[in-house]
Design an enzyme around this catalytic site. Structure first.
Site, PDB file in Angstrom:
ATOM      1  N   CYS A  80       0.838  -1.199   0.000  1.00  0.00           N
ATOM      2  CA  CYS A  80       0.000   0.000   0.000  1.00  0.00           C
ATOM      3  C   CYS A  80       0.876   1.254   0.000  1.00  0.00           C
ATOM      4  CB  CYS A  80      -1.001  -0.035   1.159  1.00  0.00           C
ATOM      5  SG  CYS A  80      -2.351   1.166   0.967  1.00  0.00           S
ATOM      6  N   HIS A 182      -3.695  -4.709  -0.353  1.00  0.00           N
ATOM      7  CA  HIS A 182      -3.311  -5.316   0.929  1.00  0.00           C
ATOM      8  C   HIS A 182      -3.389  -6.837   0.830  1.00  0.00           C
ATOM      9  CE1 HIS A 182      -3.136  -1.793   3.630  1.00  0.00           C
ATOM     10  NE2 HIS A 182      -4.004  -1.271   2.783  1.00  0.00           N
ATOM     11  N   GLU A 184      -2.524  -8.984   2.981  1.00  0.00           N
ATOM     12  CA  GLU A 184      -2.929  -9.540   4.278  1.00  0.00           C
ATOM     13  C   GLU A 184      -4.433  -9.452   4.504  1.00  0.00           C
ATOM     14  OE1 GLU A 184      -2.441  -5.157   5.224  1.00  0.00           O
ATOM     15  OE2 GLU A 184      -1.620  -6.609   3.789  1.00  0.00           O
TER      16      GLU A 184
END
Length: 202
Positions: A80, A182, A184
């Protein structure tokens, strides 16, 4: 003992990245210490917030020099804002110098769609990057951003997405990788990306 260092410079979603890596069975160390980054097998640079503030924090801690040195030796993944910081310059608020590990600049997304861009979008891969091994075009990942990288050389762009305009979603320059999205927070595709990255230097 092998581990991935997650850079702690007061900006970023450190714990969620660490939790995702640990879920995959990979050791991590959250650190802002040069020695901790130097001993790591790979490094993740997360980031949330504004480009100028984050860039100043990195420089103030001397981590810009450490990351430049380590990029010659091991894989680094910017996530990001962390990806945006890899570029030469950012234009958020004011023109500000980045890490210069990927040539180009960061600009506001040129789209008629609402900003920030928040949500799931599909990826189109190009130029082959090992962190995308096992994924096919159309994989959906999660974005939260208003600015995007504009690479000086298209060969450094490894994925794009569409948000009323073609947006750079991922980059690579040597050992340096960046994901605007992202991983994750991106379910199975994101976990596959983190797994691939974590295995690059092990």
């Amino acid at each position: 003992m092998s581990y991935t260092a997650i850079v702690d410079y007061g900006v970023g979603n450190l714990k969620s990245v660490a939790n995702a890596m640990q879920f995959l069975g990979m050791r991590t160390l959250i650190t802002g210490d040069a020695a901790g980054l130097e001993r790591a097998d790979s490094i993740i640079l997360p980031g949330v917030g504004a480009f100028p503030d984050a860039a100043e924090r990195l420089r103030g801690a001397g981590l810009d020099r450490v990351l430049a040195e380590q990029s010659e030796k091991k894989p680094i993944l910017g996530i990001c804002l962390g990806m945006q910081l890899l570029f030469d310059l950012g234009e958020e608020g004011r023109t500000c110098k980045g890490l210069g590990l990927v040539h180009g600049r960061v600009r506001k997304i040129d789209t008629e769609y609402k900003l920030p861009h928040i949500g799931w979008n599909s990826l189109t891969f190009q130029n082959g990057a090992p962190i995308f091994r096992g994924l096919e075009d159309g994989a959906y990942v999660y974005f939260v951003h208003s600015f995007c990288g504009v690479a000086a050389d298209e060969k450094n762009v490894t994925a794009r997405t569409d948000y009323g305009a073609s947006v750079v979603a991922a980059v690579r320059s040597g050992n340096v990788y960046g994901c605007q999205f992202h991983p994750e927070k991106s379910g199975e595709p994101g976990l596959q990306i983190l797994k691939n990255f974590g295995e690059l230097n092990r």
